[in-house]
Design an enzyme around this catalytic site. Structure first.
Site, PDB file in Angstrom:
ATOM      1  N   GLU A 113       0.710  -1.186   0.074  1.00 44.44           N
ATOM      2  CA  GLU A 113      -0.078   0.052  -0.205  1.00 44.44           C
ATOM      3  C   GLU A 113       0.874   1.255   0.038  1.00 44.44           C
ATOM      4  OE1 GLU A 113      -2.164   0.324   3.887  1.00 44.44           O
ATOM      5  OE2 GLU A 113      -1.043  -1.466   4.247  1.00 44.44           O
ATOM      6  N   LYS A 115       3.018   4.576   0.922  1.00 40.93           N
ATOM      7  CA  LYS A 115       3.406   5.159   2.218  1.00 40.93           C
ATOM      8  C   LYS A 115       2.925   6.544   2.217  1.00 40.93           C
ATOM      9  CE  LYS A 115       7.655   5.319   4.913  1.00 40.93           C
ATOM     10  NZ  LYS A 115       7.475   6.722   5.383  1.00 40.93           N
ATOM     11  N   ASP A 117       2.648  10.241   3.696  1.00 37.35           N
ATOM     12  CA  ASP A 117       3.337  10.833   4.414  1.00 37.35           C
ATOM     13  C   ASP A 117       2.793  11.786   5.572  1.00 37.35           C
ATOM     14  OD1 ASP A 117       6.139  11.569   4.760  1.00 37.35           O
ATOM     15  OD2 ASP A 117       6.169  12.860   2.987  1.00 37.35           O
ATOM     16  N   TYR A 222      -3.609   1.395   9.049  1.00 31.48           N
ATOM     17  CA  TYR A 222      -2.867   0.441   8.275  1.00 31.48           C
ATOM     18  C   TYR A 222      -2.683  -0.932   9.067  1.00 31.48           C
ATOM     19  CZ  TYR A 222       1.163   2.693  10.824  1.00 31.48           C
ATOM     20  OH  TYR A 222       1.896   3.268  11.724  1.00 31.48           O
ATOM     21  N   LYS A 308      11.048   3.823  -1.001  1.00 31.92           N
ATOM     22  CA  LYS A 308      11.079   4.994  -1.006  1.00 31.92           C
ATOM     23  C   LYS A 308      11.111   5.526  -2.513  1.00 31.92           C
ATOM     24  CE  LYS A 308      11.113   7.232   2.327  1.00 31.92           C
ATOM     25  NZ  LYS A 308      11.983   7.590   3.408  1.00 31.92           N
ATOM     26  N   CYS A 402      13.459  48.566 -15.408  1.00 35.83           N
ATOM     27  CA  CYS A 402      13.400  47.104 -16.089  1.00 35.83           C
ATOM     28  C   CYS A 402      14.706  46.560 -16.503  1.00 35.83           C
ATOM     29  CB  CYS A 402      12.499  47.118 -17.276  1.00 35.83           C
ATOM     30  SG  CYS A 402      12.460  45.776 -18.231  1.00 35.83           S
ATOM     31  N   CYS A 405      14.916  46.555 -20.570  1.00 34.28           N
ATOM     32  CA  CYS A 405      14.853  47.585 -21.460  1.00 34.28           C
ATOM     33  C   CYS A 405      15.204  49.079 -20.613  1.00 34.28           C
ATOM     34  CB  CYS A 405      13.599  47.943 -22.077  1.00 34.28           C
ATOM     35  SG  CYS A 405      12.024  48.319 -20.842  1.00 34.28           S
ATOM     36  N   CYS A 420       7.096  46.365 -15.683  1.00 25.41           N
ATOM     37  CA  CYS A 420       7.620  47.307 -16.639  1.00 25.41           C
ATOM     38  C   CYS A 420       6.697  48.150 -17.460  1.00 25.41           C
ATOM     39  CB  CYS A 420       8.588  46.428 -17.666  1.00 25.41           C
ATOM     40  SG  CYS A 420       9.405  47.267 -18.947  1.00 25.41           S
ATOM     41  N   CYS A 426      10.003  47.044 -24.643  1.00 23.68           N
ATOM     42  CA  CYS A 426      10.759  46.302 -24.032  1.00 23.68           C
ATOM     43  C   CYS A 426      11.004  44.984 -24.823  1.00 23.68           C
ATOM     44  CB  CYS A 426       9.917  45.871 -22.825  1.00 23.68           C
ATOM     45  SG  CYS A 426      11.021  44.650 -21.555  1.00 23.68           S
TER      46      CYS A 426
END
Length: 674
Positions: A113, A115, A117, A222, A308, A402, A405, A420, A426
């Protein structure tokens, strides 16, 4: 060498114990799981090489976790052990071979099954009633957190039978709930949790259960101790489900290691799609009798192992923050990182979203940070680790001009982004505008990708979008790696794009906040670019789906003379700036208006919308009094509620499809033919 090994072992034990305290007690880890696993692996390897240095107090000899002194201690009747880790298929095969030797060659069946976290807990039921809940602690003694566990809706107060039983499982937080919790904490100026497991641990260790109740915790069983006459782990899970406890429905009984490996690979692929985080798969010898024969060694049962997956989180250093300029002029900060492996990929850059996020997360140049691949794809910085600062770290200041530019940078009131002001002057903005304009859902100019857009702009061949329609064959042939066939294909695609509908041209223009759906609605409502350009703010606010922000962006776009000039040049080039008369207006759905919400099973929502438009109806994103019907798929939200209040008929997807087969039998729809 033995003296050096002893010194290194002592240092590793001290470091691991410090991290255990921060993780299990404080819920404030300062390293990612992968870094912790490396420390533990190094310690285990040294102890195997020098067995005379192994100590019963070593972290390798006891389950992970510590007892929190704020809570009453609970002695576990049966220790809550940790699992050995496998990282590749060969590790699993060696584990199986070792177990078969101990069982004199017997073939083994397995249970597997995901794992999850989360945080391991134990629940003690007496006569079917929940009497006590505890954390794993150090494996032998945990902490009594019964009041906090009672706040979790998944944990039943009473089982379906009056049975004495100890249930073991995992308390976790769904990914979406975790992200919402962290977003709320970010807005409220509170510290961020590093990951859902960290959030679950911190929530369970609250002294006030009322705080825990506000956290979206879940539970998944589990294992059980005390189930009579259950010969396998797989059957034990089924029995727990019968008693009213949540278990993973896809837990599998597997005949051999080939099937185990296939299960692991399947869940590694499913990992990004699951609603919660998993870091691997737990594999157990299925038969309870054989589990007892195999027993445990140190802190780990021989009969179970965790395969893992590559970590999706890691710690690294934030070297720099660089600014990229987006299509609409947004200044987008990008984290430059010391390269680190995350989820099997080397990551050296990550998104930072905006200036406010950098400030709220208190990110500084030189910080040690936790990063993750969101959905296992886009790297992002989760948080900094202030505890690891040296004093040399520096705050980041956004530029006032900017970087592409040199134009002035503004930060409109109420918005998170800086912009900008250079517009098409630009270079970076123009490249991104050109890429969007040519994209498949906009003008669909095949063969015009990012590299070519960059080349056309950098060489001055495209100074605004209209220049695209004045490119000539001779000039294009001068471009690097551009042969005659490539040029002909590009020019053909540009010519074909002139036939795109008004709504697609409108979307391609890249007006702030105007996506495909809004562009279609605007095209339907106003009919031409001229009517839209002269619309007042009130006119725009009256359009379904155009709120104050969207309306303001549209109004600002058409108030800019440079944009109007580009539109005129595109009109002269032959693009469509007027909605075509819809032949489908005389169709079977003429005069009707449909809204789709939720997830449809047989087609994507844009396909459904295109289908009703083809049959003469209007597809809208908003429910109004003018809506004829709302078609609600799975996980339908507020639109369903609004339709109910307005008395709008609500159809299921099946009802919608059945109606189409009745009124338009010539149209092929899912589940039916012409």
């Amino acid at each position: 060498m033995s003296a050096e090994a002893a010194q290194r072992i002592a240092l590793l034990r001290q470091e691991i114990e410090a991290h255990d305290y921060r993780y299990y007690v404080l819920a404030q880890p300062v390293i990612a799981d992968a870094e912790y696993d490396r420390l533990m692996s190094e310690l285990r390897d040294l102890e195997e090489a020098y067995p005379e240095l192994v100590s019963p107090e070593s972290p390798t000899q006891r389950p992970g976790g510590l007892v929190e002194t704020r809570f009453e201690p609970v002695a576990h009747r049966v220790p809550m052990l940790s699992l050995a880790n496998a990282f590749k298929q060969d590790d699993l095969q060696q584990w199986e071979a070792r177990n078969r030797r101990l069982l004199e060659g017997r073939a083994l069946g397995y249970a597997a099954e995901p794992k999850i976290d989360g945080l391991a807990v134990s629940l003690r039921y007496q006569g079917g009633r929940l009497m006590q809940g505890a954390t794993r602690g150090d494996g032998f003694t945990g902490e009594d957190i019964t009041p906090n566990l009672r706040t979790i809706a998944d944990i039943p107060e009473r089982l379906n039978e009056p049975i004495d039983l100890e249930v073991r499982g995992e308390v976790y937080m769904a990914t979406a709930d975790f992200e919402a919790l962290n977003a709320r904490r970010l807005n409220e100026g509170e510290g961020l949790f590093a990951n859902p497991r960290n959030a679950a641990a911190g929530s369970l260790r609250q002294q006030d259960p009322r705080v825990t109740r506000t956290r979206p915790l879940r539970f998944w069983a589990y294992a059980a101790i005390g189930l009579p006459s259950v010969p396998t782990h797989t059957e034990a899970l089924a029995r727990l489900a019968d008693l009213g406890l949540p278990v993973w429905q896809d837990a599998a009984s597997l005949s051999d290691m080939d099937a185990v490996w296939a299960y692991c690979q399947r869940y590694e692929q499913l990992r990004p799609t699951l609603p919660f985080e998993i870091d691997g798969v737990v594999i157990k010898v299925d038969a309870v009798r054989e589990q007892a024969e195999l027993g445990a060694v140190g802190r780990e049962p021989r009969w179970a192992i965790a395969f893992k997956f590559p970590p999706i989180q890691a710690t690294t250093r934030l070297i720099d923050i660089r600014i990229s300029v987006g299509r609409t002029g947004t200044l987008n900060p990008v984290a430059i990182l010391e390269p680190v492996a995350v989820g099997g990929v080397i990551v050296s850059r990550a998104t930072l979203h905006n200036e406010d996020e950098i400030r709220r997360k208190d990110l500084r140049l030189g910080d040690v940070v936790i990063i993750q691949r969101a959905g296992d794809v886009i790297p992002q910085v989760v948080k900094s680790i202030p505890e690891r600062r040296t004093g040399a770290e520096q705050p980041f200041a956004f530029p006032e001009h900017c970087p592409e530019c040199g134009s002035a940078v503004i930060k409109p009131e109420g918005l998170a982004m800086r912009y900008c002001t250079g517009g098409t002057v630009c270079h970076a903005q123009l490249v991104e505008q050109l890429k969007h304009f040519a994209s498949r859902r906009a003008m669909d100019i095949e063969h015009l990708g990012g590299k070519l857009a960059e080349s056309l702009v950098s060489q001055g061949l495209v100074r605004d979008l209209s220049d695209l329609y004045h490119l000539d064959r001779a000039t294009l042939l001068t471009l690097d790696r551009f042969a005659e066939k490539s040029v002909d294909n590009l020019l053909g695609a540009i010519a074909d794009s002139k036939a795109r509908s008004f709504e697609r041209v409108l979307f391609a223009l890249g007006v702030h906040e105007v996506g495909e759906q809004t562009a279609r609605i605007l095209a339907e409502q106003f009919g031409s670019i001229d009517a839209l350009a002269t619309a007042t703010l009130d006119d725009l606010l009256a359009v379904p789906g155009c709120g104050p922000v969207v309306s303001q962006r549209i109004h600002e776009f058409f108030a800019e003379p440079r944009n109007l000039a580009v539109i005129e040049k595109l009109r002269a080039a032959g693009l469509q700036f007027r909605a075509r008369a819809q032949a489908a207006l005389a169709g079977p759905l003429a005069g009707e208006s449909y809204v789709f919400t939720g997830r449809l099973a047989t087609m994507a929502r844009p396909e459904a919308e295109a289908l009703v438009v083809k049959l003469g109806a209007r597809a809208s994103s908003s429910v109004t009094k003018a809506t004829t019907r709302l078609v609600a798929g799975e996980e339908a939200g507020s639109k369903r509620e609004k339709a109910q209040k307005l008395g709008i008929p609500i159809w299921s997807e099946d009802q919608f499809l059945a109606h189409l087969r009745t009124v338009a039998p010539e149209v092929v729809v899912p589940g039916g033919a012409s």
